[in-house]
Every structure is written in C-alpha cells, then in structure tokens.
Motif scaffolding. Structure first.
Motif, PDB file in Angstrom:
ATOM      1  N   VAL A  37       0.846  -1.197   0.000  1.00  0.00           N
ATOM      2  CA  VAL A  37       0.000   0.000   0.000  1.00  0.00           C
ATOM      3  C   VAL A  37       0.881   1.247   0.000  1.00  0.00           C
ATOM      4  O   VAL A  37       0.676   2.175  -0.804  1.00  0.00           O
ATOM      5  CB  VAL A  37      -0.948   0.003   1.225  1.00  0.00           C
ATOM      6  N   GLU A  38       1.873   1.286   0.873  1.00  0.00           N
ATOM      7  CA  GLU A  38       2.767   2.440   0.933  1.00  0.00           C
ATOM      8  C   GLU A  38       3.487   2.652  -0.386  1.00  0.00           C
ATOM      9  O   GLU A  38       3.611   3.773  -0.871  1.00  0.00           O
ATOM     10  CB  GLU A  38       3.791   2.277   2.052  1.00  0.00           C
ATOM     11  N   ARG A  39       3.975   1.563  -0.976  1.00  0.00           N
ATOM     12  CA  ARG A  39       4.707   1.676  -2.243  1.00  0.00           C
ATOM     13  C   ARG A  39       3.811   2.251  -3.340  1.00  0.00           C
ATOM     14  O   ARG A  39       4.231   3.125  -4.099  1.00  0.00           O
ATOM     15  CB  ARG A  39       5.285   0.331  -2.650  1.00  0.00           C
ATOM     16  N   ARG A  40       2.554   1.782  -3.415  1.00  0.00           N
ATOM     17  CA  ARG A  40       1.634   2.295  -4.445  1.00  0.00           C
ATOM     18  C   ARG A  40       1.379   3.794  -4.262  1.00  0.00           C
ATOM     19  O   ARG A  40       1.377   4.550  -5.234  1.00  0.00           O
ATOM     20  CB  ARG A  40       0.321   1.520  -4.422  1.00  0.00           C
ATOM     21  N   VAL A  41       1.172   4.219  -3.023  1.00  0.00           N
ATOM     22  CA  VAL A  41       0.930   5.645  -2.768  1.00  0.00           C
ATOM     23  C   VAL A  41       2.189   6.449  -3.089  1.00  0.00           C
ATOM     24  O   VAL A  41       2.115   7.514  -3.710  1.00  0.00           O
ATOM     25  CB  VAL A  41       0.442   5.879  -1.322  1.00  0.00           C
ATOM     26  N   CYS A  42       3.345   5.944  -2.694  1.00  0.00           N
ATOM     27  CA  CYS A  42       4.593   6.642  -3.009  1.00  0.00           C
ATOM     28  C   CYS A  42       4.758   6.789  -4.521  1.00  0.00           C
ATOM     29  O   CYS A  42       5.120   7.871  -5.012  1.00  0.00           O
ATOM     30  CB  CYS A  42       5.786   5.916  -2.399  1.00  0.00           C
ATOM     31  N   GLU A  43       4.496   5.731  -5.261  1.00  0.00           N
ATOM     32  CA  GLU A  43       4.603   5.802  -6.725  1.00  0.00           C
ATOM     33  C   GLU A  43       3.640   6.839  -7.293  1.00  0.00           C
ATOM     34  O   GLU A  43       3.992   7.586  -8.208  1.00  0.00           O
ATOM     35  CB  GLU A  43       4.344   4.432  -7.339  1.00  0.00           C
ATOM     36  N   GLU A  44       2.430   6.904  -6.725  1.00  0.00           N
ATOM     37  CA  GLU A  44       1.442   7.885  -7.170  1.00  0.00           C
ATOM     38  C   GLU A  44       1.972   9.310  -7.006  1.00  0.00           C
ATOM     39  O   GLU A  44       1.656  10.206  -7.802  1.00  0.00           O
ATOM     40  CB  GLU A  44       0.158   7.700  -6.359  1.00  0.00           C
ATOM     41  N   PHE A  45       2.798   9.531  -5.991  1.00  0.00           N
ATOM     42  CA  PHE A  45       3.357  10.852  -5.723  1.00  0.00           C
ATOM     43  C   PHE A  45       4.776  11.013  -6.272  1.00  0.00           C
ATOM     44  O   PHE A  45       5.462  11.983  -5.945  1.00  0.00           O
ATOM     45  CB  PHE A  45       3.316  11.147  -4.216  1.00  0.00           C
ATOM     46  N   GLY A  46       5.223  10.065  -7.084  1.00  0.00           N
ATOM     47  CA  GLY A  46       6.534  10.162  -7.709  1.00  0.00           C
ATOM     48  C   GLY A  46       7.698   9.935  -6.766  1.00  0.00           C
ATOM     49  O   GLY A  46       8.812  10.410  -7.017  1.00  0.00           O
ATOM     50  N   LEU A  47       7.467   9.194  -5.672  1.00  0.00           N
ATOM     51  CA  LEU A  47       8.522   8.915  -4.699  1.00  0.00           C
ATOM     52  C   LEU A  47       9.065   7.510  -4.932  1.00  0.00           C
ATOM     53  O   LEU A  47       8.305   6.568  -5.090  1.00  0.00           O
ATOM     54  CB  LEU A  47       7.962   9.021  -3.280  1.00  0.00           C
ATOM     55  N   ASP A  48      10.371   7.383  -4.912  1.00  0.00           N
ATOM     56  CA  ASP A  48      11.008   6.096  -5.181  1.00  0.00           C
ATOM     57  C   ASP A  48      12.170   5.906  -4.210  1.00  0.00           C
ATOM     58  O   ASP A  48      13.058   6.762  -4.124  1.00  0.00           O
ATOM     59  CB  ASP A  48      11.514   6.073  -6.627  1.00  0.00           C
ATOM     60  N   ILE A  49      12.149   4.782  -3.489  1.00  0.00           N
ATOM     61  CA  ILE A  49      13.209   4.514  -2.509  1.00  0.00           C
ATOM     62  C   ILE A  49      14.597   4.523  -3.148  1.00  0.00           C
ATOM     63  O   ILE A  49      15.589   4.839  -2.497  1.00  0.00           O
ATOM     64  CB  ILE A  49      12.950   3.186  -1.761  1.00  0.00           C
ATOM     65  N   HIS A  50      14.690   4.227  -4.428  1.00  0.00           N
ATOM     66  CA  HIS A  50      15.990   4.199  -5.100  1.00  0.00           C
ATOM     67  C   HIS A  50      16.590   5.584  -5.295  1.00  0.00           C
ATOM     68  O   HIS A  50      17.739   5.714  -5.689  1.00  0.00           O
ATOM     69  CB  HIS A  50      15.873   3.474  -6.435  1.00  0.00           C
ATOM     70  N   THR A  51      15.813   6.639  -4.998  1.00  0.00           N
ATOM     71  CA  THR A  51      16.338   7.994  -5.137  1.00  0.00           C
ATOM     72  C   THR A  51      17.046   8.470  -3.882  1.00  0.00           C
ATOM     73  O   THR A  51      17.613   9.556  -3.880  1.00  0.00           O
ATOM     74  CB  THR A  51      15.208   8.993  -5.489  1.00  0.00           C
TER      75      THR A  51
END
Length: 146
Positions: A37-51
């Motif tokens: 769930v967190e990953r999907r929301v982060c992707e929706e906001f353009g957030l990526d742990i690899h950054t």
C-alpha cells in the motif's frame, strides 16, 4: 569510511543499529503487510526509494560489505527482536521519516500525501492496526588488531 578512519582515535569504533539482513525485515519489498500500500501511494506521488542517494537501494552495497572493505573490517554483531504494533499514524510517521518520502521532499504535496496514504491504509485494513516482529542488529566495527 575513510573520513571515519581519520576522525576516530586509534581505539575508536563504528556502531550501527539497523534492521537485520533477514528476509522479511523492513527494507524487503512487501515484507510487511502494509508495504505494498505504501509503495503504491509513493509511486502515485513520484517517490522512489531508489532515489535516496546513499541508501542500500541506490548503491546496492550493504553496510556489511562497506565495512568489510574499510579500515573497520573487524565486526561483531548482536541481534534483538521485539513485537511492534503499528497504527495508521505510526505508519504514516514511519513513511515520512524516510529521506525519499520526507516532508521536505514532499513539499506542498505533504497534506495530500498524508490524506491519500491514510485512506489507502484504512481501505486495505479497516481495523487500522498491524503487527510486526522487528529484528534489529547492533553492529560494532573496529580496526583489526595488528
């Protein structure tokens, strides 16, 4: 690590407290029931742990390997575990503590991100409570004895 070698006195040590390297600990994708769930929301906001520039996810190099190749290659580790119970606010706070999804990175999108994450977590688990057995490693690295 070279900076630490210069800064620390001869008997100095580096101590790291982090999740263990066991499968299922927090940095493994989908290891915990809320992470998808967190990953999907982060992707929706353009957030990526690899950054996160110096993170394991960005470099692919775990701190064990970094220390083994450094002047602090003599390592001792102990593991501790405990049961954590998370609620929605706790998981939102945890997500906001990561550099790649910090309030400063989100900027004006912070309120929308928090609202969206809160709703997505509750849609996924209306009870709003999650349990996790968190295993932590305390790693002390020293210069090898000569």
């Amino acid at each position: 690590m070279m900076e630490l070698d210069e800064l620390l006195p001869p008997g100095g040590a580096v101590a790291l407290v982090s999740p263990t390297r066991q499968q299922g600990e927090p940095w493994q994708p989908d290891a915990q029931p809320w992470q998808g769930v967190e990953r999907r929301v982060c992707e929706e906001f353009g957030l990526d742990i690899h950054t996160a520039a110096n993170s394991f996810h960005a470099t692919g190099e775990h701190h064990h390997e970094m220390l083994a190749a450094s002047p602090f290659s003599s390592m001792q580790a102990r593991e501790f575990s405990r049961l954590l119970t998370w609620d929605v606010d706790g998981l939102i706070g945890l997500q906001l503590s990561y550099s790649y999804s910090s309030p400063s990175r989100l900027g004006d999108n912070l309120p929308a991100f928090v609202r969206t994450l809160r709703q997505a977590l509750l849609d996924d688990n209306p009870a709003g409570r999650w349990e996790q057995i968190l295993a932590i490693e305390v790693l002390v690295a020293r210069r090898p004895r000569r």
